[in-house]
Design a protein around this motif. Structure first.
Motif, mmCIF file in Angstrom:
data_model
loop_
_atom_site.group_PDB
_atom_site.id
_atom_site.type_symbol
_atom_site.label_atom_id
_atom_site.label_comp_id
_atom_site.label_asym_id
_atom_site.label_seq_id
_atom_site.Cartn_x
_atom_site.Cartn_y
_atom_site.Cartn_z
ATOM 1 N N ILE A 129 -66.155 -4.455 18.276
ATOM 2 C CA ILE A 129 -64.938 -5.288 18.223
ATOM 3 C C ILE A 129 -63.739 -4.522 18.768
ATOM 4 C CG2 ILE A 129 -65.650 -6.808 16.317
ATOM 5 C CD1 ILE A 129 -64.069 -4.960 14.417
ATOM 6 N N LYS A 130 -64.004 -3.635 19.731
ATOM 7 C CA LYS A 130 -62.950 -2.720 20.174
ATOM 8 C C LYS A 130 -61.759 -3.429 20.816
ATOM 9 C CE LYS A 130 -65.069 -1.623 24.673
ATOM 10 N NZ LYS A 130 -65.598 -0.519 25.506
ATOM 11 N N ASN A 131 -61.954 -4.654 21.295
ATOM 12 C CA ASN A 131 -60.849 -5.391 21.922
ATOM 13 C C ASN A 131 -60.242 -6.463 21.019
ATOM 14 O OD1 ASN A 131 -61.049 -4.008 24.439
ATOM 15 N ND2 ASN A 131 -62.856 -5.230 24.939
ATOM 16 N N ALA A 132 -60.605 -6.443 19.747
ATOM 17 C CA ALA A 132 -60.093 -7.466 18.817
ATOM 18 C C ALA A 132 -58.582 -7.338 18.652
ATOM 19 C CB ALA A 132 -60.775 -7.333 17.462
ATOM 20 N N LEU A 133 -57.914 -8.492 18.614
ATOM 21 C CA LEU A 133 -56.471 -8.541 18.363
ATOM 22 C C LEU A 133 -56.232 -9.442 17.158
ATOM 23 C CD1 LEU A 133 -55.123 -9.013 22.021
ATOM 24 C CD2 LEU A 133 -55.106 -6.903 20.658
ATOM 25 N N TYR A 134 -55.681 -8.900 16.095
ATOM 26 C CA TYR A 134 -55.435 -9.667 14.882
ATOM 27 C C TYR A 134 -53.948 -10.010 14.708
ATOM 28 C CZ TYR A 134 -60.130 -8.048 13.681
ATOM 29 O OH TYR A 134 -61.471 -7.789 13.702
ATOM 30 N N TYR A 135 -53.108 -9.077 15.037
ATOM 31 C CA TYR A 135 -51.668 -9.270 14.803
ATOM 32 C C TYR A 135 -51.024 -10.012 15.967
ATOM 33 C CZ TYR A 135 -46.731 -8.111 13.994
ATOM 34 O OH TYR A 135 -45.378 -8.180 13.800
ATOM 35 N N SER A 136 -50.308 -11.075 15.614
ATOM 36 C CA SER A 136 -49.556 -11.839 16.613
ATOM 37 C C SER A 136 -48.127 -11.960 16.110
ATOM 38 C CB SER A 136 -50.185 -13.223 16.810
ATOM 39 O OG SER A 136 -49.447 -13.982 17.749
ATOM 40 N N PRO A 137 -47.232 -11.099 16.554
ATOM 41 C CA PRO A 137 -45.873 -11.050 15.971
ATOM 42 C C PRO A 137 -45.071 -12.321 16.217
ATOM 43 C CG PRO A 137 -45.996 -9.690 17.947
ATOM 44 C CD PRO A 137 -47.395 -10.119 17.654
ATOM 45 N N LYS A 138 -44.253 -12.640 15.218
ATOM 46 C CA LYS A 138 -43.277 -13.724 15.373
ATOM 47 C C LYS A 138 -41.911 -13.075 15.599
ATOM 48 C CE LYS A 138 -45.468 -17.413 12.755
ATOM 49 N NZ LYS A 138 -45.280 -18.455 11.723
ATOM 50 N N LYS A 139 -41.128 -13.671 16.454
ATOM 51 C CA LYS A 139 -39.827 -13.070 16.785
ATOM 52 C C LYS A 139 -38.698 -13.872 16.142
ATOM 53 C CE LYS A 139 -41.838 -11.354 21.066
ATOM 54 N NZ LYS A 139 -41.812 -11.330 22.537
ATOM 55 N N THR A 140 -38.829 -14.051 14.803
ATOM 56 C CA THR A 140 -37.845 -14.862 14.087
ATOM 57 C C THR A 140 -36.808 -14.033 13.349
ATOM 58 O OG1 THR A 140 -39.406 -14.996 12.241
ATOM 59 C CG2 THR A 140 -39.411 -16.815 13.816
ATOM 60 N N GLY A 141 -36.916 -12.720 13.406
ATOM 61 C CA GLY A 141 -35.947 -11.853 12.757
ATOM 62 C C GLY A 141 -35.804 -10.560 13.542
ATOM 63 N N LYS A 142 -34.694 -9.884 13.378
ATOM 64 C CA LYS A 142 -34.430 -8.673 14.154
ATOM 65 C C LYS A 142 -35.496 -7.610 13.924
ATOM 66 C CE LYS A 142 -29.383 -9.174 14.378
ATOM 67 N NZ LYS A 142 -28.092 -8.564 14.010
ATOM 68 N N PHE A 143 -35.923 -7.462 12.675
ATOM 69 C CA PHE A 143 -36.893 -6.412 12.359
ATOM 70 C C PHE A 143 -38.209 -6.656 13.088
ATOM 71 C CE2 PHE A 143 -40.186 -4.367 9.824
ATOM 72 C CZ PHE A 143 -39.653 -3.103 9.635
ATOM 73 N N GLU A 144 -38.734 -7.868 12.994
ATOM 74 C CA GLU A 144 -40.024 -8.118 13.638
ATOM 75 C C GLU A 144 -39.900 -8.197 15.154
ATOM 76 O OE1 GLU A 144 -44.220 -10.377 12.793
ATOM 77 O OE2 GLU A 144 -42.395 -11.318 12.036
ATOM 78 N N LYS A 145 -38.736 -8.549 15.655
ATOM 79 C CA LYS A 145 -38.533 -8.488 17.112
ATOM 80 C C LYS A 145 -38.716 -7.055 17.599
ATOM 81 C CE LYS A 145 -35.394 -12.413 17.833
ATOM 82 N NZ LYS A 145 -34.008 -12.817 18.153
ATOM 83 N N GLY A 146 -38.183 -6.103 16.823
ATOM 84 C CA GLY A 146 -38.347 -4.694 17.174
ATOM 85 C C GLY A 146 -39.808 -4.276 17.108
ATOM 86 N N LEU A 147 -40.510 -4.720 16.046
ATOM 87 C CA LEU A 147 -41.936 -4.415 15.938
ATOM 88 C C LEU A 147 -42.704 -5.017 17.108
ATOM 89 C CD1 LEU A 147 -42.677 -5.060 12.136
ATOM 90 C CD2 LEU A 147 -42.181 -2.888 13.256
ATOM 91 N N ALA A 148 -42.333 -6.231 17.491
ATOM 92 C CA ALA A 148 -43.023 -6.913 18.586
ATOM 93 C C ALA A 148 -42.888 -6.139 19.890
ATOM 94 C CB ALA A 148 -42.480 -8.327 18.742
ATOM 95 N N GLN A 149 -41.711 -5.581 20.124
ATOM 96 C CA GLN A 149 -41.500 -4.807 21.355
ATOM 97 C C GLN A 149 -42.407 -3.587 21.395
ATOM 98 O OE1 GLN A 149 -37.303 -3.977 21.481
ATOM 99 N NE2 GLN A 149 -36.761 -6.008 22.237
ATOM 100 N N VAL A 150 -42.486 -2.867 20.261
ATOM 101 C CA VAL A 150 -43.359 -1.690 20.191
ATOM 102 C C VAL A 150 -44.812 -2.099 20.387
ATOM 103 C CG1 VAL A 150 -44.173 0.184 18.710
ATOM 104 C CG2 VAL A 150 -41.746 -0.469 18.690
ATOM 105 N N TYR A 151 -45.218 -3.176 19.698
ATOM 106 C CA TYR A 151 -46.600 -3.662 19.762
ATOM 107 C C TYR A 151 -46.982 -4.036 21.187
ATOM 108 C CZ TYR A 151 -50.650 -6.626 18.596
ATOM 109 O OH TYR A 151 -51.898 -7.190 18.522
ATOM 110 N N GLU A 152 -46.108 -4.776 21.853
ATOM 111 C CA GLU A 152 -46.398 -5.213 23.221
ATOM 112 C C GLU A 152 -46.456 -4.035 24.197
ATOM 113 O OE1 GLU A 152 -43.339 -8.096 23.769
ATOM 114 O OE2 GLU A 152 -44.312 -9.571 22.453
#
Length: 425
Positions: free
Chosen positions: A394-417
């Motif tokens: 399952i080496k290519n599995a993707l579970y996390y799909s960030p939502k960009k509804t708040g400043k904190f998770e927007k920052g996490l989304a940028q790092v993740y992407e």
């Protein structure tokens, strides 16, 4: 004149007299079709108090001229049910109306089941509890389930007017005049409980002196006094309680601060701080999550303050927290990602932990090839290095799909992407 309560005297005597419940007894609806076909089947009627479940059961039996007997699953003994069955054997089919059917114990149930199955007994069980939660499957599977709904305001007003006009069973022998505001109060404060409305009307009628013209004038003040115990109805152990809790959490999730405060108020009136606390904290993490990570700790702080203060002051920190929870950006991405990972695991999609990630803190690990090729991220720029962490399968599995509804998770989304782009193709 009968000394029986007005609500009892005004019970319907025929299916056409039933107040409300058009989804069950209206033309073409299931219970109406049973009566029209003269084939009454066993059923469970469930719904809030005062909505006419037992009255409906009696009216159905009377509509078909069927003999009926009313028992209570808690109060009446197995012997009473044996007597009912003997009566049915002697005279044919009997409708057994069983109040509090969710409290039927195993002995009584085992006795009734074969007679219900053979249709010697047509069982109409009445309960305020959700049958899917509270009624034994053996009984439930042999009965149709029908939800009896709270009466709407116009239904309650119609029933009040009918009771005022009825000279045989109602208050028609009195010259009663109910003001519009009093009528509205009777109907609204009963909260869909017709029994409560009729009890309030009866108390008002007999406690109000006649005026000089022999009339009984019921005004708003009288109605308020006679209905004061019904201005709010909430059973902490009943299904309605869980409906309010559900609406409370869903209102927060839906960012409707006014609805959330309304349901919070109902829960406060019920004195249920434990349920308020649990729903607030779980909502902070479930529905707000990474969009506002401080919502969880602040909700917990508000709960702790409320527990220390006690009511009525406890409402103050709770109100602050509810407004913040409602108006916070929403994200369920974190726990949804975990649920997705759990789903794979439960389907057998796990695989072997990569050798370079296995524990190497013991003698002989190197000979087994464990931990040898592990790359320590802090030795690389930005503390990140491209290496495989998931098992091969399952080496290519993707579970996390960030939502960009708040400043904190927007920052996490940028790092993740950024990380996803830098990984080897």
């Amino acid at each position: 004149m009968s000394q029986q309560p007005l609500a009892f005297r005004m019970r319907p005597k025929h299916i056409d007299d039933i107040i409300g419940q058009k989804h069950l007894v209206g033309e073409g609806k299931m219970i109406r079709r049973m009566v029209d076909a003269k084939r009454l089947a066993s059923m469970i009627l469930f719904g809030p108090p005062g909505t006419g479940k037992t009255s409906m059961a009696m009216a159905l039996a009377k509509s078909l001229n069927l003999r009926f007997k009313t028992l209570n699953a808690v109060v009446d003994k197995k012997k009473d049910m044996e007597i009912a069955v003997e009566e049915a054997k002697m005279s044919g089919q009997l409708v057994l109306i069983l109040d509090e059917v969710h409290r039927l114990d195993k002995g009584k149930q085992d006795f009734l089941l074969p007679h219900v199955e053979s249709n010697l007994i047509t069982l109409i069980g009445c309960t305020t509890s959700n049958p899917y939660h509270s009624i034994n499957p053996a009984i439930r599977s042999r009965c149709h389930l029908f939800e009896v709904e709270r009466l709407d305001i116009e239904d309650v007003k119609g029933a009040i007017n009918r009771a005022i006009a009825d000279e045989d069973e109602g208050l028609g022998h009195l010259d009663i005049h109910v003001s519009n505001t009093a009528m509205d109060h009777f109907a609204h404060s009963a909260n869909g409980d017709l029994r409560a409305a009729l009890n309030g009307l009866e108390l008002a009628a007999f406690s109000t002196p006649e005026n000089e013209f022999g009339q009984i004038e019921i005004d708003l003040d009288t109605a308020e006094q006679c209905m004061q115990k019904k201005s709010f109805s909430h059973d902490k152990d009943g299904d309605a309680h869980y409906d309010v809790l559900s609406a409370f959490q869903k209102s927060i999730r839906g960012s409707d601060v006014n609805a959330a405060l309304h349901y919070l108020g109902r829960l406060i009136e019920a004195g249920d701080l434990d349920s308020i606390a649990r729903r607030m904290v779980v909502t902070a993490y479930e529905d707000i999550g990474l969009a506002n990570p401080q919502a969880g700790p602040r909700a917990m702080a508000a709960v702790e303050a409320a527990e220390r203060l006690g009511f009525p002051e406890a409402r103050i920190p709770l109100a602050n927290a509810i407004v913040e929870l409602c108006l916070s950006p929403k994200s369920n991405s974190a726990y949804k990602a975990l649920d997705s990972a759990l789903s794979d695991i439960r389907k057998g999609k796990s695989g072997e932990v990569p050798a370079h990630l296995k524990d190497a803190h013991y003698k002989g690990a190197e000979k087994l090839g464990r931990g040898i090729e592990y790359q320590y991220p802090h030795n690389y720029e930005n503390s990140w290095v491209d290496q495989q962490y998931l098992p091969d399968s399952i080496k290519n599995a993707l579970y996390y799909s960030p939502k960009k509804t708040g400043k904190f998770e927007k920052g996490l989304a940028q790092v993740y992407e950024t990380i996803q782009k830098q990984k080897k193709k």
